[in-house]
Motif scaffolding. Structure first.
Motif, PDB file in Angstrom:
ATOM      1  N   MET A  87       0.829  -1.206   0.000  1.00  0.00           N
ATOM      2  CA  MET A  87       0.000   0.000   0.000  1.00  0.00           C
ATOM      3  C   MET A  87       0.866   1.261   0.000  1.00  0.00           C
ATOM      4  O   MET A  87       0.568   2.226  -0.703  1.00  0.00           O
ATOM      5  N   HIS A 126      -1.895   3.282  -7.942  1.00  0.00           N
ATOM      6  CA  HIS A 126      -3.065   2.905  -7.142  1.00  0.00           C
ATOM      7  C   HIS A 126      -3.264   1.388  -7.090  1.00  0.00           C
ATOM      8  O   HIS A 126      -3.832   0.868  -6.141  1.00  0.00           O
ATOM      9  N   PHE A 150      -1.895  -0.083  -4.010  1.00  0.00           N
ATOM     10  CA  PHE A 150      -2.728   0.100  -2.819  1.00  0.00           C
ATOM     11  C   PHE A 150      -3.772  -1.007  -2.709  1.00  0.00           C
ATOM     12  O   PHE A 150      -3.901  -1.655  -1.660  1.00  0.00           O
TER      13      PHE A 150
END
Length: 187
Positions: A79, A154, A157
């Motif tokens: 993440m 992203h 994540f």
């Protein structure tokens, strides 16, 4: 215990989808392909290195907590990689943190499962290692989708979040096998 190991191993095996991230990271940050690919070499080295110490960690805190902590470290490392904009940051988070966490949980969950089934070591090791490989297969599609639809940064994540939940869930189903004392009693 078998189901918990399978779930955790599938989450751990997701690291073998790293090659999907090579070109998108090159495109996003302008890093060289060989420099990006080095990340997985660091991950693999740290995974192997962690196996040298993982058993001692397990003896101290137990399989359930060790797997949970390793899952948290792996997930948080992935993440945090979403916010990385330097190769050194990627090497540290994806390489060192994720690699060490993965190796720690991989070897301990595998060996713990074998201890539960000493008469079927080959079969049970195959189940565990097969789950590890299946995680890579399944996440090939998940991470490919994420890279295309949310972007490479992203994707780290969401990958970390999903892997962390899987490993954490698997950890709740794990326990140490009973031990036999010198006088033949089970504890």
């Amino acid at each position: 215990i078998v189901l918990g190991t399978i779930i955790a191993q599938m989450g751990l095996g997701t690291i073998y989808t790293w090659s999907l991230f090579n070109q998108p990271l090159v495109d996003a940050f302008g890093w060289s392909l060989s420099a990006v690919a080095t990340t997985f070499s660091i991950t693999s080295f740290c995974l192997a290195f962690a196996t040298l110490f993982a058993g001692r960690f397990q003896e101290r805190i137990g399989i359930r907590r060790l797997t949970l902590f390793a899952g948290l470290a792996l997930g948080l490392g992935l993440m945090a990689s979403a916010g990385v904009s330097s190769l050194m940051g990627m090497y540290l988070l994806m390489g060192v943190v994720v690699g060490f966490a993965d190796g720690t949980a991989y070897i301990t969950t595998l060996s713990n499962l074998i201890k539960w089934f000493p008469e079927r070591k080959g079969l049970i090791a195959g189940v565990s290692v097969g789950a590890f490989g299946t995680g890579s297969l399944v996440f090939k599609y998940i991470n490919s989708y994420l890279i295309v639809h949310v972007g490479v940064s992203h994707a780290f994540f969401y990958w970390g979040l999903i892997a962390m939940v899987m490993i954490g869930l698997g950890s709740t189903l794990l326990r140490e096998p009973p031990t036999v004392t010198a006088n033949g009693k089970t504890q």
